[in-house]
Design a protein around this motif. Structure first.
Motif, PDB file in Angstrom:
ATOM      1  N   ALA A 126       0.801  -1.330  -0.118  1.00 53.61           N
ATOM      2  CA  ALA A 126       0.085  -0.052   0.140  1.00 53.61           C
ATOM      3  C   ALA A 126       0.770   1.354  -0.063  1.00 53.61           C
ATOM      4  N   PHE A 127       1.882   1.392   0.747  1.00 53.87           N
ATOM      5  CA  PHE A 127       2.976   2.314   0.866  1.00 53.87           C
ATOM      6  C   PHE A 127       3.538   2.620  -0.307  1.00 53.87           C
ATOM      7  N   VAL A 128       3.874   1.652  -1.250  1.00 54.89           N
ATOM      8  CA  VAL A 128       4.575   1.938  -2.459  1.00 54.89           C
ATOM      9  C   VAL A 128       3.477   2.428  -3.650  1.00 54.89           C
ATOM     10  N   THR A 129       2.060   2.438  -3.150  1.00 61.76           N
ATOM     11  CA  THR A 129       1.419   2.901  -4.342  1.00 61.76           C
ATOM     12  C   THR A 129       0.920   4.416  -4.056  1.00 61.76           C
ATOM     13  N   GLU A 130       1.130   4.769  -2.874  1.00 60.38           N
ATOM     14  CA  GLU A 130       0.813   6.122  -2.500  1.00 60.38           C
ATOM     15  C   GLU A 130       1.775   7.145  -3.125  1.00 60.38           C
ATOM     16  N   ARG A 131       1.351   8.176  -3.274  1.00 62.80           N
ATOM     17  CA  ARG A 131       2.229   9.278  -4.145  1.00 62.80           C
ATOM     18  C   ARG A 131       3.235  10.008  -3.336  1.00 62.80           C
ATOM     19  N   HIS A 132       4.224   9.466  -3.187  1.00 63.73           N
ATOM     20  CA  HIS A 132       5.536   9.984  -2.692  1.00 63.73           C
ATOM     21  C   HIS A 132       6.635   9.809  -3.619  1.00 63.73           C
ATOM     22  N   LEU A 133       7.723  10.677  -3.242  1.00 61.51           N
ATOM     23  CA  LEU A 133       9.020  10.404  -3.986  1.00 61.51           C
ATOM     24  C   LEU A 133       9.852   9.686  -3.212  1.00 61.51           C
ATOM     25  N   ALA A 134      10.855   9.228  -3.776  1.00 60.78           N
ATOM     26  CA  ALA A 134      11.893   8.387  -3.097  1.00 60.78           C
ATOM     27  C   ALA A 134      13.340   8.928  -3.397  1.00 60.78           C
ATOM     28  N   THR A 135      14.300   8.430  -2.665  1.00 60.77           N
ATOM     29  CA  THR A 135      15.659   8.575  -3.184  1.00 60.77           C
ATOM     30  C   THR A 135      16.333   7.303  -3.651  1.00 60.77           C
ATOM     31  N   LEU A 136      17.037   7.721  -4.764  1.00 55.61           N
ATOM     32  CA  LEU A 136      17.873   6.470  -5.299  1.00 55.61           C
ATOM     33  C   LEU A 136      19.353   6.611  -5.435  1.00 55.61           C
ATOM     34  N   THR A 137      19.811   5.577  -4.854  1.00 53.32           N
ATOM     35  CA  THR A 137      21.054   5.655  -4.353  1.00 53.32           C
ATOM     36  C   THR A 137      21.894   4.851  -5.385  1.00 53.32           C
ATOM     37  N   THR A 138      23.051   5.078  -6.176  1.00 55.27           N
ATOM     38  CA  THR A 138      23.800   4.292  -7.087  1.00 55.27           C
ATOM     39  C   THR A 138      25.246   4.541  -6.702  1.00 55.27           C
ATOM     40  N   LEU A 139      26.143   3.974  -7.103  1.00 57.96           N
ATOM     41  CA  LEU A 139      27.513   3.982  -6.891  1.00 57.96           C
ATOM     42  C   LEU A 139      28.224   4.538  -8.265  1.00 57.96           C
ATOM     43  N   ARG A 140      28.923   5.810  -7.954  1.00 59.96           N
ATOM     44  CA  ARG A 140      29.784   6.294  -9.115  1.00 59.96           C
ATOM     45  C   ARG A 140      30.933   5.455  -9.322  1.00 59.96           C
ATOM     46  N   ASP A 186      34.252   5.859  -9.072  1.00 60.39           N
ATOM     47  CA  ASP A 186      34.993   5.831  -7.782  1.00 60.39           C
ATOM     48  C   ASP A 186      34.544   5.011  -6.391  1.00 60.39           C
ATOM     49  N   GLY A 187      33.356   4.651  -6.270  1.00 60.10           N
ATOM     50  CA  GLY A 187      32.596   4.063  -5.166  1.00 60.10           C
ATOM     51  C   GLY A 187      31.625   5.079  -4.455  1.00 60.10           C
ATOM     52  N   SER A 188      31.920   6.149  -4.701  1.00 61.20           N
ATOM     53  CA  SER A 188      31.003   7.238  -3.813  1.00 61.20           C
ATOM     54  C   SER A 188      29.525   7.141  -4.024  1.00 61.20           C
ATOM     55  N   PRO A 189      28.712   7.387  -3.147  1.00 62.50           N
ATOM     56  CA  PRO A 189      27.175   7.318  -3.339  1.00 62.50           C
ATOM     57  C   PRO A 189      26.844   8.545  -4.318  1.00 62.50           C
ATOM     58  N   HIS A 190      25.740   8.374  -5.172  1.00 66.67           N
ATOM     59  CA  HIS A 190      25.085   9.357  -5.895  1.00 66.67           C
ATOM     60  C   HIS A 190      23.614   9.266  -5.524  1.00 66.67           C
ATOM     61  N   VAL A 191      23.323  10.023  -4.834  1.00 69.84           N
ATOM     62  CA  VAL A 191      21.713  10.085  -4.082  1.00 69.84           C
ATOM     63  C   VAL A 191      20.896  11.052  -4.973  1.00 69.84           C
ATOM     64  N   VAL A 192      19.830  10.544  -5.599  1.00 71.79           N
ATOM     65  CA  VAL A 192      18.833  11.776  -6.108  1.00 71.79           C
ATOM     66  C   VAL A 192      17.412  11.368  -5.843  1.00 71.79           C
ATOM     67  N   PRO A 193      16.613  12.353  -5.742  1.00 72.23           N
ATOM     68  CA  PRO A 193      14.991  12.132  -5.712  1.00 72.23           C
ATOM     69  C   PRO A 193      14.748  11.434  -7.164  1.00 72.23           C
ATOM     70  N   VAL A 194      13.668  10.691  -6.777  1.00 72.60           N
ATOM     71  CA  VAL A 194      13.028   9.957  -7.955  1.00 72.60           C
ATOM     72  C   VAL A 194      11.528   9.607  -7.523  1.00 72.60           C
ATOM     73  N   ALA A 195      10.801   9.427  -8.791  1.00 73.83           N
ATOM     74  CA  ALA A 195       9.360   8.610  -8.627  1.00 73.83           C
ATOM     75  C   ALA A 195       9.743   7.490  -9.118  1.00 73.83           C
ATOM     76  N   PHE A 196       9.068   6.379  -8.617  1.00 74.72           N
ATOM     77  CA  PHE A 196       9.221   5.369  -9.067  1.00 74.72           C
ATOM     78  C   PHE A 196       8.077   4.227  -9.007  1.00 74.72           C
ATOM     79  N   THR A 197       7.641   3.214  -9.696  1.00 70.22           N
ATOM     80  CA  THR A 197       6.641   2.260  -9.492  1.00 70.22           C
ATOM     81  C   THR A 197       7.046   1.016  -9.195  1.00 70.22           C
ATOM     82  N   TRP A 198       6.255   0.322  -8.629  1.00 69.16           N
ATOM     83  CA  TRP A 198       6.570  -1.074  -8.109  1.00 69.16           C
ATOM     84  C   TRP A 198       5.678  -2.237  -8.954  1.00 69.16           C
ATOM     85  N   ASP A 199       6.135  -3.209  -9.288  1.00 70.71           N
ATOM     86  CA  ASP A 199       5.583  -4.328  -9.888  1.00 70.71           C
ATOM     87  C   ASP A 199       5.611  -5.471  -9.145  1.00 70.71           C
TER      88      ASP A 199
END
Length: 133
Positions: A10-24, A26-39
């Motif tokens: 239910a929570f992942v169907t509510e209209r919220h943004l999230a942060t996505l963390t990936t690695l550059r 050099d191994g440092s984190p890249h964190v950005v706000p995103v909208a996403f959907t759940w399958d």
């Protein structure tokens, strides 16, 4: 593939943004706000984005032997949910159509003519606040 509980689903169907963390590279984190959907059937989260972003470059860095890891974290007050797994980029027309359809249901329709790529997070671990367990 982990399954979400009913409160998590239910929570992942509510209209919220999230942060996505990936690695550059050099191994440092890249964190950005995103909208996403759940399958729920496939156990994947989808993010549509511009193909020239850092998060797409980070996702494309992965290989079959060393896939790229990512984490999505959605927060609303004291409720939170983190989805961890491998991330990949997919620019196939079928995947983009499915991602845009799901995005339109959760958020609002997106212009299908704007160039986009789909980031797919194949979820392997779910963590959440107690009230979502």
């Amino acid at each position: 593939m982990p399954r979400l509980t009913d409160p998590q689903r239910a929570f992942v169907t509510e209209r919220h943004l999230a942060t996505l963390t990936t690695l550059r590279a050099d191994g440092s984190p890249h964190v950005v706000p995103v909208a996403f959907t759940w399958d729920d059937e496939a156990g994947i989260a989808r993010i549509t984005t511009n193909p020239t972003t850092v998060k797409v470059r980070n996702a494309r860095r992965g290989t079959a032997d060393a896939p790229t890891r990512a984490a999505l974290c959605q927060v609303d007050g004291r409720r939170w949910l983190t989805l961890e797994g491998t991330i990949s980029a997919d620019d196939s027309p079928a995947e983009l159509a499915e991602a845009l359809r799901r995005y339109g249901e959760r958020y609002r329709p997106r212009d299908p003519l704007i160039e986009r790529v789909v980031l797919r997070v194949a979820v392997e671990r779910v963590m959440s606040s107690r009230d979502l367990r």
